[in-house]
Enzyme design. Structure first.
Site, PDB file in Angstrom:
ATOM      1  CG  ASN A 118       4.044 -18.753   0.796  1.00 44.15           C
ATOM      2  OD1 ASN A 118       4.657 -18.733   1.847  1.00 44.15           O
ATOM      3  ND2 ASN A 118       2.845 -18.975   0.623  1.00 44.15           N
ATOM      4  CE  LYS A 166       2.147 -22.459  -0.067  1.00 45.50           C
ATOM      5  NZ  LYS A 166       0.888 -22.958  -0.741  1.00 45.50           N
ATOM      6  CG  HIS A 191      -1.238 -17.736   1.079  1.00 46.12           C
ATOM      7  ND1 HIS A 191      -1.867 -19.114   1.326  1.00 46.12           N
ATOM      8  CD2 HIS A 191      -0.368 -17.726   0.070  1.00 46.12           C
ATOM      9  CE1 HIS A 191      -1.300 -19.704   0.543  1.00 46.12           C
ATOM     10  NE2 HIS A 191      -0.474 -19.023  -0.380  1.00 46.12           N
ATOM     11  CD  GLU A 209      -1.470 -22.536   2.030  1.00 43.65           C
ATOM     12  OE1 GLU A 209      -0.551 -21.995   2.612  1.00 43.65           O
ATOM     13  OE2 GLU A 209      -1.241 -23.218   0.974  1.00 43.65           O
ATOM     14  CD  GLU A 236      -0.885 -17.260  -4.339  1.00 42.75           C
ATOM     15  OE1 GLU A 236       0.464 -17.756  -4.551  1.00 42.75           O
ATOM     16  OE2 GLU A 236      -1.210 -17.728  -3.091  1.00 42.75           O
ATOM     17  N   GLY A 246      -0.717 -26.024  -4.767  1.00 43.43           N
ATOM     18  CA  GLY A 246      -0.397 -27.375  -4.264  1.00 43.43           C
ATOM     19  C   GLY A 246      -0.902 -28.537  -5.001  1.00 43.43           C
ATOM     20  CB  SER A 290       0.635 -25.694  -9.584  1.00 45.18           C
ATOM     21  OG  SER A 290      -0.043 -26.215  -8.636  1.00 45.18           O
TER      22      SER A 290
END
Ligand code: 13P
Length: 249
Positions: free
Chosen positions: A9, A11, A95, A97, A167, A173, A213
């Site tokens: 991904n 992003k 996701h 985010e 996730e 991150g 990660s």
């Protein structure tokens, strides 16, 4: 046996020119990687360059989001049929985010998942708990709710065509990977939900990816867990060498 999906991904990173350069380096490194499916999800603006670059290979390209209407006056949105027509095979849905910054809910995750399926795309639907939820012992309840109020409402035929990505938000991150045991526990919770809603055969068949990660140096212990059917990689998928060593774990 479930064939792993190794997905990247990107992003909001890379231009079309950077996309082309990535694939020039990446393709020779994964030429023989037949043990898994490989999917890269670049920003919308890089999809054309990515689709051109992977022509004639087994690599799939995915979008990172879609809107559920097929077309209409929805400025700034992109639909499933448009993504499909651009040459994509996959799309990420829900996701964390998107949930955190763009007000995505379990209900809109479901709408987007159905729209992706109707367009003939494979949705990779993301779920995961936040740090506070894990610390207060709510992980199982959060995952179960995300399942029940979202993808658990698909028909069995629809469900058979999706993949799930677990996730944990606290691992994205941050450099804090879930231990293989923590990830496998969460995958077991999700697979139990699948078994309850869709039966044993569906639970055995559905692929659940881990994301958060993932790096070349921790992918092997994660993939050693029979519960983990692939990975969804952010930062480490931006570099061709690093993502190739993840794919070839
Ligand atoms: P990182 O691999 O950068 O932690 O991102 C994970 C992720 O969000 C993939 O979708």
């Amino acid at each position: 046996m479930r064939k792993p999906i190794m997905a990247g991904n990107w992003k909001m990173y890379k231009t079309p020119a950077e996309t082309t350069t990535f694939f020039e380096k990446f393709l020779p490194l994964v030429e023989k990687s037949e043990h898994c499916e490989i999917v890269i999800c670049p920003p919308f603006t890089d999809i054309a360059a990515a689709v051109t670059a992977v022509q004639g290979t087994r690599i799939g390209i995915g979008a990172q989001n879609l809107y559920w209407a097929k077309e209409g006056a929805f400025t700034g949105e992109v639909s499933g049929p448009m993504i499909k027509a651009s040459g994509c095979t996959h799309v990420l849905v829900g996701h964390s985010e998107r949930r955190q910054y763009f007000e995505e809910t379990n209900e809109t995750v479901l709408q987007r998942t159905v729209a992706a399926l109707e367009a003939g795309l494979t949705p990779i639907v993301c779920v995961g708990e936040r740090l506070g939820e894990r610390e207060s012992g709510e992980t199982e309840a959060v995952l179960s709710l995300q399942f029940r109020a979202g993808i658990g409402l698909l028909s069995p035929e629809q469900f058979a065509r999706i993949a799930i990505a677990y996730e944990p938000v606290w691992a994205i991150g941050t450099g804090k990977t879930a231990t293989p045991e923590i990830a496998a526990d969460a995958h077991r919770v999700l697979r139990a939900q699948v078994r309850g809603h869709y039966g044993a055969a569906a639970a055995d068949a559905v692929r659940i990816l881990y994301g958060g990660s993932v790096k070349p140096d921790n992918v092997r212990v994660l993939m050693a867990q029979p519960e983990i059917d692939g990975v969804l990689v952010g930062g480490a998928s931006l570099d061709a060498n690093s993502f190739a060593s993840i794919v070839n774990f």
